[in-house]
Design a protein around this motif. Structure first.
Motif, PDB file in Angstrom:
ATOM      1  N   MET A 132      32.184 -31.247   9.056  1.00  0.00           N
ATOM      2  CA  MET A 132      32.669 -30.625   7.820  1.00  0.00           C
ATOM      3  C   MET A 132      33.867 -31.389   7.271  1.00  0.00           C
ATOM      4  SD  MET A 132      32.442 -26.494   8.250  1.00  0.00           S
ATOM      5  CE  MET A 132      30.893 -25.655   8.594  1.00  0.00           C
ATOM      6  N   ALA A 133      34.750 -31.836   8.165  1.00  0.00           N
ATOM      7  CA  ALA A 133      35.913 -32.599   7.710  1.00  0.00           C
ATOM      8  C   ALA A 133      35.471 -33.882   7.022  1.00  0.00           C
ATOM      9  CB  ALA A 133      36.825 -32.907   8.895  1.00  0.00           C
ATOM     10  N   ALA A 134      34.465 -34.546   7.598  1.00  0.00           N
ATOM     11  CA  ALA A 134      33.966 -35.780   6.993  1.00  0.00           C
ATOM     12  C   ALA A 134      33.307 -35.501   5.642  1.00  0.00           C
ATOM     13  CB  ALA A 134      32.985 -36.459   7.935  1.00  0.00           C
ATOM     14  N   LEU A 135      32.629 -34.372   5.519  1.00  0.00           N
ATOM     15  CA  LEU A 135      31.977 -34.023   4.254  1.00  0.00           C
ATOM     16  C   LEU A 135      32.978 -33.803   3.133  1.00  0.00           C
ATOM     17  CD1 LEU A 135      29.173 -31.589   5.501  1.00  0.00           C
ATOM     18  CD2 LEU A 135      28.877 -33.913   4.602  1.00  0.00           C
ATOM     19  N   VAL A 136      34.220 -33.484   3.468  1.00  0.00           N
ATOM     20  CA  VAL A 136      35.253 -33.312   2.439  1.00  0.00           C
ATOM     21  C   VAL A 136      35.411 -34.596   1.635  1.00  0.00           C
ATOM     22  CG1 VAL A 136      37.708 -32.840   2.045  1.00  0.00           C
ATOM     23  CG2 VAL A 136      36.458 -31.551   3.777  1.00  0.00           C
ATOM     24  N   ALA A 137      35.103 -35.740   2.250  1.00  0.00           N
ATOM     25  CA  ALA A 137      35.262 -37.023   1.567  1.00  0.00           C
ATOM     26  C   ALA A 137      34.399 -37.099   0.310  1.00  0.00           C
ATOM     27  CB  ALA A 137      34.906 -38.165   2.520  1.00  0.00           C
ATOM     28  N   LEU A 168      44.064 -32.907   9.965  1.00  0.00           N
ATOM     29  CA  LEU A 168      43.455 -33.550  11.131  1.00  0.00           C
ATOM     30  C   LEU A 168      43.445 -32.622  12.329  1.00  0.00           C
ATOM     31  CD1 LEU A 168      42.259 -35.929  12.636  1.00  0.00           C
ATOM     32  CD2 LEU A 168      44.575 -36.823  12.963  1.00  0.00           C
ATOM     33  N   SER A 169      44.595 -32.000  12.620  1.00  0.00           N
ATOM     34  CA  SER A 169      44.683 -31.169  13.830  1.00  0.00           C
ATOM     35  C   SER A 169      43.764 -29.964  13.771  1.00  0.00           C
ATOM     36  CB  SER A 169      46.132 -30.716  14.058  1.00  0.00           C
ATOM     37  OG  SER A 169      46.554 -29.859  13.015  1.00  0.00           O
ATOM     38  N   ARG A 170      43.459 -29.484  12.568  1.00  0.00           N
ATOM     39  CA  ARG A 170      42.595 -28.312  12.430  1.00  0.00           C
ATOM     40  C   ARG A 170      41.131 -28.681  12.231  1.00  0.00           C
ATOM     41  NH1 ARG A 170      45.501 -23.584  11.608  1.00  0.00           N
ATOM     42  NH2 ARG A 170      47.747 -23.916  11.466  1.00  0.00           N
ATOM     43  N   SER A 171      40.822 -29.954  12.324  1.00  0.00           N
ATOM     44  CA  SER A 171      39.426 -30.358  12.143  1.00  0.00           C
ATOM     45  C   SER A 171      38.929 -31.234  13.279  1.00  0.00           C
ATOM     46  CB  SER A 171      39.253 -31.096  10.808  1.00  0.00           C
ATOM     47  OG  SER A 171      40.092 -32.245  10.743  1.00  0.00           O
ATOM     48  N   THR A 172      39.645 -31.257  14.398  1.00  0.00           N
ATOM     49  CA  THR A 172      39.174 -31.998  15.560  1.00  0.00           C
ATOM     50  C   THR A 172      38.185 -31.157  16.361  1.00  0.00           C
ATOM     51  OG1 THR A 172      41.103 -31.233  16.799  1.00  0.00           O
ATOM     52  CG2 THR A 172      41.261 -33.390  15.763  1.00  0.00           C
ATOM     53  N   LEU A 176      37.320 -24.582  16.543  1.00  0.00           N
ATOM     54  CA  LEU A 176      36.223 -23.857  15.905  1.00  0.00           C
ATOM     55  C   LEU A 176      36.805 -22.791  14.981  1.00  0.00           C
ATOM     56  CD1 LEU A 176      33.174 -23.512  15.727  1.00  0.00           C
ATOM     57  CD2 LEU A 176      33.277 -22.010  17.711  1.00  0.00           C
ATOM     58  N   ASP A 177      37.345 -23.258  13.857  1.00  0.00           N
ATOM     59  CA  ASP A 177      38.027 -22.340  12.940  1.00  0.00           C
ATOM     60  C   ASP A 177      37.591 -22.628  11.515  1.00  0.00           C
ATOM     61  OD1 ASP A 177      39.720 -20.359  12.078  1.00  0.00           O
ATOM     62  OD2 ASP A 177      41.448 -21.087  13.210  1.00  0.00           O
ATOM     63  N   HIS A 178      37.781 -21.625  10.643  1.00  0.00           N
ATOM     64  CA  HIS A 178      37.288 -21.744   9.271  1.00  0.00           C
ATOM     65  C   HIS A 178      38.179 -22.589   8.367  1.00  0.00           C
ATOM     66  CE1 HIS A 178      39.712 -17.939   9.428  1.00  0.00           C
ATOM     67  NE2 HIS A 178      40.299 -18.528   8.425  1.00  0.00           N
ATOM     68  N   HIS A 179      39.295 -23.088   8.861  1.00  0.00           N
ATOM     69  CA  HIS A 179      40.227 -23.821   8.000  1.00  0.00           C
ATOM     70  C   HIS A 179      39.565 -25.041   7.361  1.00  0.00           C
ATOM     71  CE1 HIS A 179      43.342 -21.202   9.355  1.00  0.00           C
ATOM     72  NE2 HIS A 179      43.288 -21.633  10.599  1.00  0.00           N
ATOM     73  N   VAL A 180      38.797 -25.793   8.139  1.00  0.00           N
ATOM     74  CA  VAL A 180      38.157 -26.978   7.558  1.00  0.00           C
ATOM     75  C   VAL A 180      37.107 -26.564   6.541  1.00  0.00           C
ATOM     76  CG1 VAL A 180      36.376 -27.143   9.357  1.00  0.00           C
ATOM     77  CG2 VAL A 180      37.079 -29.193   8.108  1.00  0.00           C
ATOM     78  N   GLY A 181      36.462 -25.408   6.762  1.00  0.00           N
ATOM     79  CA  GLY A 181      35.537 -24.885   5.760  1.00  0.00           C
ATOM     80  C   GLY A 181      36.253 -24.527   4.474  1.00  0.00           C
ATOM     81  N   GLU A 182      37.462 -23.996   4.588  1.00  0.00           N
ATOM     82  CA  GLU A 182      38.259 -23.691   3.403  1.00  0.00           C
ATOM     83  C   GLU A 182      38.503 -24.954   2.579  1.00  0.00           C
ATOM     84  OE1 GLU A 182      41.929 -21.650   4.235  1.00  0.00           O
ATOM     85  OE2 GLU A 182      41.113 -20.903   6.119  1.00  0.00           O
TER      86      GLU A 182
END
Length: 975
Positions: A132-137, A168-172, A176-182
């Motif tokens: 998901m973090a990579a998809l933010v790109a 970075l720290s919330r998407s490693t 397993l948290d919704h922050h990266v989804g946000e």
């Protein structure tokens, strides 16, 4: 460099080089995304355990694991109401069990061919966050390209990929948290709105087209606006509190419609986008509502659709008012003033007519979007605290890219002054960025949102710099060959400015360094052992006391609350702890915590833990079971409120860890009072030689709290609590010198586990230093008033057995000068031994009665509806009566067994008569001390580690036997 968003293809450029120019960004983005995934999965092996049990990096991650498993069992539904937390009512899970979990489970369903195993579900869950973090790109690139062309978009994704800190720290892996989804869905929503605004400005939808039903003229702006509304809805579906973006859009539409009118441009175009997009959001969020009457932001309730409706209606109203303003020939410059006045009036009416809605809107704005107005309890949440030094923090996270973003923001704002076209999407980006900066200054966790703005707006900075120095690298290959030396130097300087602070050697810690450090938190691992013990050695909820109702509480069941609360069956029970650990108790122990990281019941948990008598603590638990409020009520008020109540729902277990007794005690006090200073005094402690210093130390008020009485004193003198398990890892709790600060309540986890002679020696040294008011310096950090305690202790709440007895030939005994003391030696499964003591006065006839919580056998177990305690008596209760009178000290002794049924059912055990002892020893005991709270089971190389597992032997230590001077400070904030 071209920054136009509209491109015209003439079909003449067909060469390989020109095709590469058109499509080279795709492989670049792909490589960057692969880098982002690799960066975040470097520590993957740390989360794959040998026995297959989950290992996650944060407390909230464990609850997402719970909702993901629930969704997999009930696919495609998400959890509507949770009864396995928030005892005795349950709760709506709100921002958990959302689209975020559904997406993960859907992928697992595909991989697992419709029936994913636990291993498949866990693997997909671990990898979904980095992906998901990579998809933010993707949305970042296209948003950046709209501001700065293809080169600008590539710069945006590079800034995103190299950003450190919260994103970075919330998407490693393991988070397993919704922050990266946000972050992902906010980026999509903002990009969709940018596109919709540009389309509307080009197509120019107006009111007359709507009246005439000219769908050909309205189709494109309507479709793009509806898609923007859908994107916003998806963001809210991931995180209900995403209504903050509705608020940002509301500010944008207000500003843009005023600007358009002042410039003589019809506000209809932008108003159409606002009305359609927010109208779609309102309709779709109505379908998500779980609590129609709720105006809270963390649950799917009335607030989301109502906020969207208000913004949509506001856009329509502003467009209508602009037409009326023209019809009446009013001066244009007064239009924004009128809009401002109407907004203020609207909020005043809302404050008077619907105060709950007003409080919710203003409360969310001040707590999440504005760096003032937060509550004291908000500051007990580590991630909700503002950064101590905002500008130092943003430089650590983004380097110079934050300041080049500010420059890019300025370039966007002055485009009209430069004779450049200023589009509505530019206003949107400016407003959005300003609010993201404010949010990051309000709560440190929102730095992950600010990453988006830093990445996207730097595209505008690059566009203006390249335009300023006449660099056009996108038009043709010839332009590359014609680049001048000074232009190359400019490019190199810009690259250095943007990226050098994020890369070695200038960066103290790079993104890949930070990615390597991800691991399972130590406190989570400590709780895992205790929670697994609780799961295996206590009756299933619904079966306590032999009720046999566990079938009514299916762990993956669907429940509907009655009147807002769930009615638990007989035999259900709760677990008392601090709210930080509620999700761990739910997921690891499969038991029902009273409070949880939703901050549900945090106030009542605080009131219990800080209660300064066992009577008050018991009344608080009785009031909780009866549904009565407990905070700010006197003991007498609690007694009256609970008299005659018998709910059958009880909190049966209490779990306390070293951090609750240490650095988390200050936040605990903030929820119910008295404040932290009530529990701390300055006391003189001796260092090496004759030096002394006043150091902040826990006082008698702290010692009297239920938390301290249970955790540090092994429940000595308490009637209704027995230790049933303690973790085999230990910690030091007390006053400590940490990084040059004197902290009155702190804890350090010790290395190793077990119970050894070495740790007994550490315990004895700490006890001796404490008795002599000395600072102990043998563990790396100066320690005063130090205790060595198991990292997690679990207590059971029982009725207690009443031991009765009398003194033989009591006629010549003076009861006023006599005390009865009972004691039993106990041993934990770690091998630690301690003595439980209780005392009572004698009646006039020489009789006494004492209530005790420990049994001398373990004849009851889980199959009987009770606890398989891992703490056992090593002998019978010894009973002593001491009389100090004119004849000197007299002592009477006896002993008795206490069967476990008597302890759990509150029965009476007779000890008979006590016989007098000739030549008593004279060692009268008060029953208020215990030997058990001073022992430990650890071996360390240097004696201590810091709370985060790093060696701390060089911090705050003394030279040549004398300690550094420590200024008294409040304990560090923590959850």
């Amino acid at each position: 460099m071209s920054t136009d968003t509209e491109r015209v293809e003439d079909g003449t450029e067909t060469s390989v080089l020109e095709s590469f120019r058109d499509w080279y960004h795709l492989p670049v983005i792909g490589v960057v995304m692969l880098f982002m995934v690799w960066l975040r999965t470097q520590s993957y092996d740390r989360f794959v355990t040998e026995d297959g049990t989950p290992a996650l990096a944060g407390v909230d991650s464990w609850y997402h694991w719970r909702t993901i498993n629930w969704t997999a069992e009930n696919y495609p539904h998400t959890m509507p109401y949770e009864v396995w937390t928030g005892f005795p009512t349950g709760t709506y899970v709100g921002q958990f069990g959302t689209l975020f979990d559904q997406l993960i489970v859907t992928v697992a369903m595909i991989v697992g061919l419709g029936d994913p195993s636990q291993q498949t579900l866990y693997t997909v869950s671990l990898l979904s966050i980095p992906v998901m973090a990579a998809l933010v790109a993707i949305p970042v690139f296209y948003a950046g390209r709209r501001l700065g062309g293809t080169i600008g978009g590539i710069v945006s994704v590079l800034v995103l990929a190299l950003a450190k800190g919260q994103f970075l720290s919330r998407s490693t892996v393991g988070q397993l948290d919704h922050h990266v989804g946000e972050v992902l869905f906010m980026a999509i929503a903002v990009l969709a709105m940018m596109v919709a605004l540009t389309v509307a400005e080009r197509e120019k939808p107006i009111y007359e087209l709507v009246v005439d039903r000219d769908w050909d003229g309205l189709r494109r702006p309507a479709i793009y606006s509806a898609l923007a509304g859908l994107a916003l809805t998806l963001y809210i579906w991931v995180w209900p509190s995403a209504i903050l973006l509705i608020g940002i859009f509301a500010i944008f539409f207000t500003v843009q419609l005023c600007l358009d009118y002042l410039r003589g441009v019809s506000p209809d175009h932008v108003a159409f986008v606002g009305a359609v997009s927010l109208g779609v959001t309102a309709l779709l969020t109505i379908l998500l509502m779980e609590q129609p009457g709720s105006t809270g932001s963390t649950n799917f309730g009335l607030l989301q659709p109502l906020s969207a409706v208000l913004v949509a209606a506001g856009c329509v109203f502003m467009a209508w008012l602009a037409r009326e303003w023209n019809n009446r020939g009013l001066e244009r410059q007064y239009y924004p003033v009128a809009i401002g006045g109407l907004i203020v009036a609207t909020f005043v009416v809302m404050w008077l007519a619907v105060p709950s809605l007003f409080d919710s809107i203003i409360g969310n704005a001040t707590r999440r979007m504005l760096p003032f107005g937060g509550t004291a309890t908000d500051l007990t949440i580590a991630e909700a605290q503002p950064p101590e030094d905002f500008f130092n923090r943003v430089f650590t996270e983004f380097g110079s890219a934050f300041y080049t973003m500010l420059a890019g923001l300025a370039f966007l704002a002055i485009r009209p002054l430069l004779g450049r076209k200023f589009r509505a999407e530019h206003t949107l980006v400016i407003v959005w960025t300003v609010f993201l900066i404010s949010m990051a200054a309000t709560q440190v966790r929102f730095m992950y949102y600010l990453t988006l703005a830093v990445a996207v707006v730097n595209a505008a900075f690059i566009a203006e710099i390249t335009r300023l120095f006449d660099l056009d690298l996108e038009s043709s290959l010839d332009s590359v060959r014609q680049v001048e030396t000074y232009q190359v130097i400019v490019v190199l300087l810009v690259v250095l400015l943007l990226f050098a602070p994020l890369l070695p050697p200038l960066a103290q810690a790079t993104a890949w360094d930070q990615g390597k450090q991800t691991g399972v938190s130590g406190s989570t691992m400590n709780w895992e052992e205790s929670n697994h013990w609780l799961k295996e050695n206590t009756p299933a909820p619904g079966n306590y006391g032999g009720a046999n109702n566990a079938d009514e509480l299916d762990y993956y069941g669907t429940y509907t609350p009655g009147d807002g609360n769930y009615e638990y069956p007989e035999g259900a029970y709760g677990v008392m702890s601090w709210w930080d650990y509620g999700h761990l108790i739910t997921t690891q122990a499969e038991r029902i915590p009273h409070s949880n990281p939703f901050q549900q019941n945090a106030r009542s948990s605080s009131a219990y833990l800080t209660a300064e008598s066992e009577e008050r603590a018991e009344l608080i638990l009785d009031a909780i079971a009866a549904g009565e409020p407990v905070a700010d009520r006197s003991t007498e008020e609690l007694r009256q409120a609970t008299s005659g109540s018998d709910s059958g729902e009880d909190v049966r277990y209490v779990m306390i860890d070293n951090e609750m007794a240490g650095q988390k005690f200050s936040p605990i006090t903030q929820w119910s009072g008295p404040d932290y200073g009530h529990y701390i005094n300055n006391e003189e402690f001796a260092f090496g030689g004759n030096q002394t210093q006043a150091l902040p130390t826990a006082n008698e008020n702290y010692d009297n709290t239920t938390l301290s009485s249970l955790y540090l004193q092994d429940a000595a003198g308490m009637e209704h609590y027995r230790l049933v398990h303690e973790n085999d890892k230990y910690a030091i709790v007390g006053g400590m010198g940490i990084r040059g600060q004197a902290i009155p309540r702190y804890s350090l986890q010790l290395r190793g586990s077990g119970w050894t002679n070495q740790t007994r020696a550490i315990q004895q040294q700490l006890a001796q230093a404490r008795s002599n008011n000395q600072v102990y310096q043998g563990l790396g950090n100066p320690v005063w008033d130090g205790h060595v305690v198991s990292s997690v202790k679990t207590y059971e709440r029982v009725e207690g057995a009443t031991i009765t007895g009398s003194v033989d030939d009591a006629d010549d005994i003076d009861p006023a000068n006599a005390t009865a003391v009972v004691a039993v030696d106990l041993e934990t499964d770690t091998g630690r031994t301690f003595t439980y003591r209780q005392q009572a006065s004698l009646a006039d006839d020489g009789s006494f009665e004492v209530t005790v919580p420990y049994a001398t056998n373990d004849e009851l177990g889980v199959e009987d509806g009770y606890t398989d305690s891992s703490v056992e008596a090593t002998g019978n209760y010894t009973i002593s009566v001491f009389e100090s009178g004119e004849q000197g000290l007299r002592q009477f002794t006896g002993e008795t067994t206490v069967p476990e049924p008597a302890v759990v059912q509150g029965e009476t055990v007779s000890a008979g008569g006590l016989e007098e002892v000739e030549n008593p020893s004279g060692n009268e005991t008060t029953g208020n001390e215990t030997s058990g709270n001073e022992t430990t089971g650890n071996e360390t190389d240097d004696g201590s580690t810091d709370a985060d597992g790093t060696n701390s032997s060089d911090e705050g230590t003394a030279d040549n036997g004398t300690a550094n001077a420590f200024e008294p400070v409040a304990a560090e904030r923590a959850h």
